[in-house]
Design an enzyme around this catalytic site. Structure first.
Site, mmCIF file in Angstrom:
data_model
loop_
_atom_site.group_PDB
_atom_site.id
_atom_site.type_symbol
_atom_site.label_atom_id
_atom_site.label_comp_id
_atom_site.label_asym_id
_atom_site.label_seq_id
_atom_site.Cartn_x
_atom_site.Cartn_y
_atom_site.Cartn_z
ATOM 1 N N HIS A 182 -1.875 7.316 4.529
ATOM 2 C CA HIS A 182 -0.795 6.328 4.683
ATOM 3 C C HIS A 182 0.524 6.745 4.048
ATOM 4 O O HIS A 182 1.290 5.921 3.552
ATOM 5 C CB HIS A 182 -1.244 4.972 4.127
ATOM 6 C CG HIS A 182 -0.535 3.821 4.803
ATOM 7 N ND1 HIS A 182 -0.642 2.515 4.360
ATOM 8 C CD2 HIS A 182 0.275 3.767 5.894
ATOM 9 C CE1 HIS A 182 0.073 1.729 5.133
ATOM 10 N NE2 HIS A 182 0.644 2.461 6.075
ATOM 11 N N CYS A 222 0.780 -1.242 0.000
ATOM 12 C CA CYS A 222 0.000 0.000 0.000
ATOM 13 C C CYS A 222 0.810 1.290 0.000
ATOM 14 O O CYS A 222 0.609 2.143 -0.873
ATOM 15 C CB CYS A 222 -0.998 -0.012 1.153
ATOM 16 S SG CYS A 222 -0.376 -0.764 2.660
#
Length: 589
Positions: A134, A78
């Site tokens: 993130h 990710c």
């Protein structure tokens, strides 16, 4: 005398004249750009790929009306994927090629690297992020509003609970676990929304942004869904257990059933967003993109019940199950629609492609590994991209590259002795579901596209069946019928022909006829190795502990902006008061 050309000035010019992208006039003003990202969704989990458990009607309708990408590559995990998407650079340039950023870790995008929202703001766009970030949280300059987004509603770290919005992080040395609330509206903790299912709240926030958008100003809206990643408790959480069991009880595997329920909520979210664009008369000048950041995780700590069948590998793997992921695009600006895009494209390509489409001059970009793909996408022309660096992990010593226009893949090494490189079968149900073409024709997406009255061919049963057959053709490849197939783990070098062996079952590295190909790809990989910036991984900072900051994850290195708690009683009372503001109770799982 130098004249400073501002984004607002350029936007006004673009609003009064037709502008040209890549030599082709594409509209009277820059298009609205809406990008929707699923988290850890498998390449086999949308029904247009041949899955017979469900019909993802809105997503299928989006692809059938626009284009379906058959060779869309991302990073295997990710943080690297999102970094590549927003910077147009391979993660090895940024020091972000290793493990995803942990909550409480002081690691972030390099401050001197341009991001897509920053570039679009210079062209007069409003920029919004809903959902996952993130890419750094230690300072205010590291979070979305510091990196080009006008607004952000969502979470800063890698994942949260679907209802309690909490995430956790473990100290490397002491194994102490830090837990805290991580749902923000810009810099403010969104305690009032606690208890609302994450997919639903993100959808509502996206709809609010579209509702408030000035039609004459271009919008960049990025929606980073939590679905279908596992929640804080290690499983995918569902909106309502009873509804899930009543609707998907034919799926015996409970993990898979949860996954499907969460996925169908995601599908509905896409439908509602496209529908709202049409209702605001924005759809006819929009580019809507859907993708997953990487493949589904089948095993390991975040296994979610997804499927990458029949591809080999999963999240973390350099095999195609981890990196060749579902992606779709719909836009009235497409010159060719209703087709399968079979040309090579990488997640870094979106920055130059969208920047150019918005009216930017890509020669002005400081640095990019991406390629402007709009002509390939819009006209189904061959891609300018000839190779892809999959990734290089100089710490764990594994790497990979794809060359020859996407035909050959060279891998060198693997992670955890091939733990993530295996094959998994088709998810099973007690009965197979007929593909629901009526659901696609009656989906929010298809109805919105029809109402927008954009010239082009409307979907019918024959077109849908033909496109689905083409997009699921890989299932019929003889080498993908694995059964008791043995496969080689790439502890050293492996070579695969992705055109004839898309499931990577046969290592060709020892074939003399492939020596020149191997040498060429080794040389390409060696060049990338020489350009690696060392990973910037750090241990979780003890000073990030949410217990110090009202039970929330905060920009702890900008401590002066954080709400602090002095006593345990004060913390308890504050959290109890915050919980009481939720209008929807937390579902206990």
């Amino acid at each position: 005398m130098k004249i400073r050309v501002t984004g607002a000035f350029l936007f006004n010019v673009l609003c009064t004249i037709s502008y040209t992208c890549c030599g082709e006039t594409v509209g009277k003003r820059p298009p609205h750009i809406v990008m929707i990202i699923a988290d850890d969704m498998g390449s086999n989990d949308l029904s247009y790929r041949g899955l017979d458990q469900i019909t993802t009607a809105n997503l299928d309708a989006m692809g059938f009306n626009g284009i379906i990408f058959n060779r869309h590559y991302t990073e295997p995990i990710c943080t690297p994927s999102r970094a590549a998407l927003l910077t147009g650079q391979y993660p090895i340039r940024l020091g972000l090629q290793g493990e995803p950023i942990s909550a409480g870790e002081d690691r972030h995008l390099p401050p001197d690297v341009q991001t897509l929202p920053q570039l679009l703001k210079e062209l007069g766009y409003t920029t919004h992020l809903v959902g996952k970030w993130h890419l750094g949280t230690a300072r205010r300059e590291d979070i979305p509003k510091g990196r080009g987004f006008d607004t952000h509603y969502g979470y800063w770290n890698g994942y949260i609970g679907y209802f309690d919005y909490e995430t956790k992080s473990a100290m490397t040395i002491t194994s102490e676990v830090y837990e805290g609330f991580d749902m923000k509206e810009n810099f403010v903790d969104a305690w009032k929304d606690k208890g609302i299912y994450a997919t639903h709240i993100f959808t509502e926030k996206a709809l609010d942004i579209i509702d408030a958008q000035n039609k004459d100003i271009p919008m960049f809206l990025m929606v980073g869904h939590l679905a279908v990643h596992t929640g804080k408790n290690g499983m995918v959480e569902v909106a309502d257990e009873k509804t899930m069991n009543n609707t998907y009880g034919y799926i015996a595997d409970l993990e898979r059933r949860r996954y499907v329920d969460a996925l169908m909520n995601l599908d509905d979210s896409v439908g509602r967003i496209v529908e709202k664009l049409q209702q605001r008369d924005l759809l006819q000048n929009s580019v809507v993109i859907f993708m997953s950041d990487n493949g589904a995780q089948i095993r390991g700590i975040f296994h979610n019940g997804g499927s990458n069948y029949p591809l080999r590998g999963e999240k973390f793997s350099h095999h195609d199950g981890g990196i060749k992921n579902a992606a779709l695009l719909y836009s009235p600006l497409l010159e060719k629609k209703n087709y399968i895009h079979d040309h090579l494209i990488h997640i870094t390509d979106w920055l130059p492609t969208l920047y150019s489409l918005a009216g930017g001059n890509i020669t002005s970009l400081k640095k990019t590994d991406g390629v402007d793909q709009w002509l390939s996408i819009s006209q189904n022309k061959p891609s300018k991209r000839k190779n892809i660096l999959i990734n290089i992990d100089e710490v764990k010593l594994y790497s990979g590259v794809i060359g020859y226009g996407g035909r050959y893949k060279l891998l060198n090494g693997t992670i955890q002795s091939g733990f993530y490189d295996s094959f998994t079968g088709e998810p099973q149900s007690s009965n197979k579901m007929d593909y629901d073409i009526a659901a696609i024709l009656n989906s929010r997406v298809n109805k919105a596209i029809k109402k927008s009255k954009v010239p082009g061919k409307h979907l019918d049963e024959a077109l849908i069946r033909n496109l689905r057959k083409s997009s699921s053709a890989i299932r019929n490849n003889s080498k993908c019928n694995r059964g008791t197939e043995k496969y080689e783990i790439c502890h050293h070098f492996c070579l695969f022909d992705l055109w004839t062996d898309p499931c990577e079952t046969e290592n060709l590295i020892r074939q003399k006829s492939k020596d020149d190909i191997v040498l060429n790809l080794k040389n390409q990989l060696a060049e990338f190795w020489n350009e690696v910036s060392p990973q910037t991984n750090k241990p979780v900072d003890i000073n990030s502990d949410p217990a110090k900051y009202n039970g929330t994850w905060c920009t702890w290195l900008d401590d002066e902006f954080c709400i602090k708690i002095k006593t345990n009683n004060q913390n308890k009372n504050c959290n109890e008061n915050n919980r009481s503001t939720s209008s929807i109770p937390v579902l206990k799982l």
